[in-house]
Design a protein around this motif. Sequence first.
Motif, mmCIF file in Angstrom:
data_model
loop_
_atom_site.group_PDB
_atom_site.id
_atom_site.type_symbol
_atom_site.label_atom_id
_atom_site.label_comp_id
_atom_site.label_asym_id
_atom_site.label_seq_id
_atom_site.Cartn_x
_atom_site.Cartn_y
_atom_site.Cartn_z
ATOM 1 N N PHE A 129 0.845 -1.201 0.000
ATOM 2 C CA PHE A 129 0.000 0.000 0.000
ATOM 3 C C PHE A 129 0.878 1.247 0.000
ATOM 4 N N GLN A 130 0.576 2.178 -0.913
ATOM 5 C CA GLN A 130 1.445 3.335 -1.130
ATOM 6 C C GLN A 130 0.965 4.574 -0.379
ATOM 7 N N GLN A 131 1.912 5.235 0.271
ATOM 8 C CA GLN A 131 1.643 6.513 0.930
ATOM 9 C C GLN A 131 2.568 7.611 0.420
ATOM 10 N N ARG A 132 3.489 7.248 -0.494
ATOM 11 C CA ARG A 132 4.443 8.242 -0.989
ATOM 12 C C ARG A 132 3.762 9.226 -1.931
ATOM 13 N N LYS A 133 4.335 10.406 -2.030
ATOM 14 C CA LYS A 133 3.805 11.445 -2.890
ATOM 15 C C LYS A 133 3.764 10.945 -4.339
ATOM 16 N N GLY A 134 2.663 11.200 -4.997
ATOM 17 C CA GLY A 134 2.467 10.737 -6.362
ATOM 18 C C GLY A 134 1.689 9.440 -6.445
ATOM 19 N N MET A 135 1.677 8.652 -5.341
ATOM 20 C CA MET A 135 0.958 7.369 -5.324
ATOM 21 C C MET A 135 0.190 7.193 -4.023
ATOM 22 N N ARG A 136 -0.222 8.282 -3.415
ATOM 23 C CA ARG A 136 -0.877 8.201 -2.111
ATOM 24 C C ARG A 136 -2.186 7.429 -2.186
ATOM 25 N N ARG A 137 -2.394 6.597 -1.185
ATOM 26 C CA ARG A 137 -3.632 5.832 -1.032
ATOM 27 C C ARG A 137 -3.902 4.907 -2.207
ATOM 28 N N CYS A 138 -2.850 4.276 -2.730
ATOM 29 C CA CYS A 138 -3.000 3.340 -3.848
ATOM 30 C C CYS A 138 -2.638 1.933 -3.406
ATOM 31 N N LEU A 139 -3.516 0.981 -3.713
ATOM 32 C CA LEU A 139 -3.344 -0.415 -3.314
ATOM 33 C C LEU A 139 -2.995 -1.253 -4.535
ATOM 34 N N PRO A 140 -1.903 -2.027 -4.510
ATOM 35 C CA PRO A 140 -1.576 -2.867 -5.672
ATOM 36 C C PRO A 140 -2.575 -4.009 -5.837
ATOM 37 N N LEU A 141 -2.978 -4.252 -7.071
ATOM 38 C CA LEU A 141 -3.870 -5.366 -7.391
ATOM 39 C C LEU A 141 -3.097 -6.559 -7.933
ATOM 40 N N THR A 142 -2.048 -6.274 -8.714
ATOM 41 C CA THR A 142 -1.270 -7.329 -9.364
ATOM 42 C C THR A 142 0.214 -7.076 -9.142
ATOM 43 N N PHE A 143 1.019 -8.079 -9.483
ATOM 44 C CA PHE A 143 2.475 -7.902 -9.420
ATOM 45 C C PHE A 143 3.136 -8.886 -10.373
ATOM 46 N N CYS A 144 4.172 -8.399 -11.083
ATOM 47 C CA CYS A 144 4.980 -9.252 -11.953
ATOM 48 C C CYS A 144 6.385 -9.346 -11.393
ATOM 49 N N PHE A 145 6.853 -10.557 -11.125
ATOM 50 C CA PHE A 145 8.193 -10.761 -10.564
ATOM 51 C C PHE A 145 9.285 -10.305 -11.518
ATOM 52 N N HIS A 146 9.056 -10.437 -12.814
ATOM 53 C CA HIS A 146 10.105 -10.177 -13.802
ATOM 54 C C HIS A 146 10.305 -8.696 -14.076
ATOM 55 N N THR A 147 9.217 -7.936 -14.106
ATOM 56 C CA THR A 147 9.315 -6.514 -14.453
ATOM 57 C C THR A 147 9.118 -5.591 -13.262
ATOM 58 N N GLY A 148 8.569 -6.114 -12.157
ATOM 59 C CA GLY A 148 8.219 -5.260 -11.020
ATOM 60 C C GLY A 148 6.945 -4.463 -11.267
ATOM 61 N N LEU A 149 6.261 -4.761 -12.346
ATOM 62 C CA LEU A 149 5.069 -4.013 -12.735
ATOM 63 C C LEU A 149 3.874 -4.397 -11.861
ATOM 64 N N SER A 150 3.052 -3.398 -11.499
ATOM 65 C CA SER A 150 1.804 -3.633 -10.771
ATOM 66 C C SER A 150 0.704 -2.766 -11.361
#
Length: 409
Positions: free
Chosen positions: A172-193
């Motif tokens: 769960f993100q609290q950093r500026k630019g991504m505040r209050r954002c919850l990841p739904l997916t994740f890719c081990f190879h790219t780090g993409l969510s």
Amino acid sequence: PLSPPCLSPCLPSLPLSLPLSLSLPLCSYVSRRLNELSKHNPLWKTLCSKHWLVERLRSGVSWFCLFKRYYRDLGRYIQYYPVLKRAWEQLKSFLQQRCPRMIASLKEGATEVELNDIEAQISCRLPDDYRCSYRIHNGQKLVIPGLMGSMSLSNHYRSEVLLDVETAAGGFQQRKGMRRCLPLTFCFHTGLSQYMALEPAEGRRMFESFYPCPDQTAQDPSAIDMFITGSCFLEWFTTYVHNVVTGEYPIIRDQIFRYVHDKGCVATTGDITVSVSTSFLPELSSVHPPHFFFTYRIRIEMSSSASPEAACQLDSRYWKITTSDGNVEEVQGPGVVGEFPVMTPGKVHEYASCTTFSTPSEYMEGHYTFHRLANKEEVFQVAIPRFHMICPPFREPVVRAVKSAIKLQ
């Protein structure tokens, strides 16, 4: 609220002029009758089927009691449960024979207490459609392949896992630019969510899903653009399931590949048919600077009814590429991705390639040049249908949008 409104026509009406001595006994009768009708089994069987997708009754339990049992547990999700439950069942049924590893990776549903604890941990409310889905299945074990689709090129691979709620809360993100954002997916190879916005902040709309895309031209690391993938969890998940179970996304080597095929994107020349599907890769794309990466998969098939003398070999390709700003580029070259496939009756040849553009939409069309194996002097062209590549809607962070507006004034 559990009494169906359709019961009221079954009850007798009482005239206002009825003497009190007669109306009291009748009211008592009506009350008993109402109580009987409110537990009428066929009505509750219909409601159990409609809201909980239950078609068979357990021994010793009435449909009325079964409805109450489900309602006590899942009543807050009554508008979402049948849609999401049906989507999950369709997905599992489809994948059981095609991608059994994915079925084995699904986790049992989370409890209300567990979901409440997650909300307390992140100090943010989870939307009811998300909670409802996670009551059915708490995401997926962290394994490959990912339930939410894969993509593979010669030197690039992505496979997105549907995160369980505990792992999602850890990201769960609290950093500026991504505040209050919850990841739904994740890719081990790219780090993409893919993320879901739990609050309307920094240019995002509440509960929409998106791929974050850092602005590579900005010095501020919080300047993050967004490729929008859904307006809410229900739309995001059920749209994906629909694309899987209808065959819109092909199953390749026991994995779901997120190629989209336009049904009209097929061209037949003589005995050879060419069809194309496309995919946008957000992890290799950016809005600033404009750099949009697409991959396309082409299927070349010779009819099984073609004569053996029709056998041929592909020599070269020609492309005409038109971008959304009107620029046209023509490209010619030998073979396809370094290959010169031979086509014989009934044979299918498939390959994937990729391209990048500086505009968010464009289309390609062209032809292949073949020669007959029996007569190399016989050269002919096979049409490649026009196919469009369009990136998802994207949005700038609100800070940059405001700065851009000021500059224009």
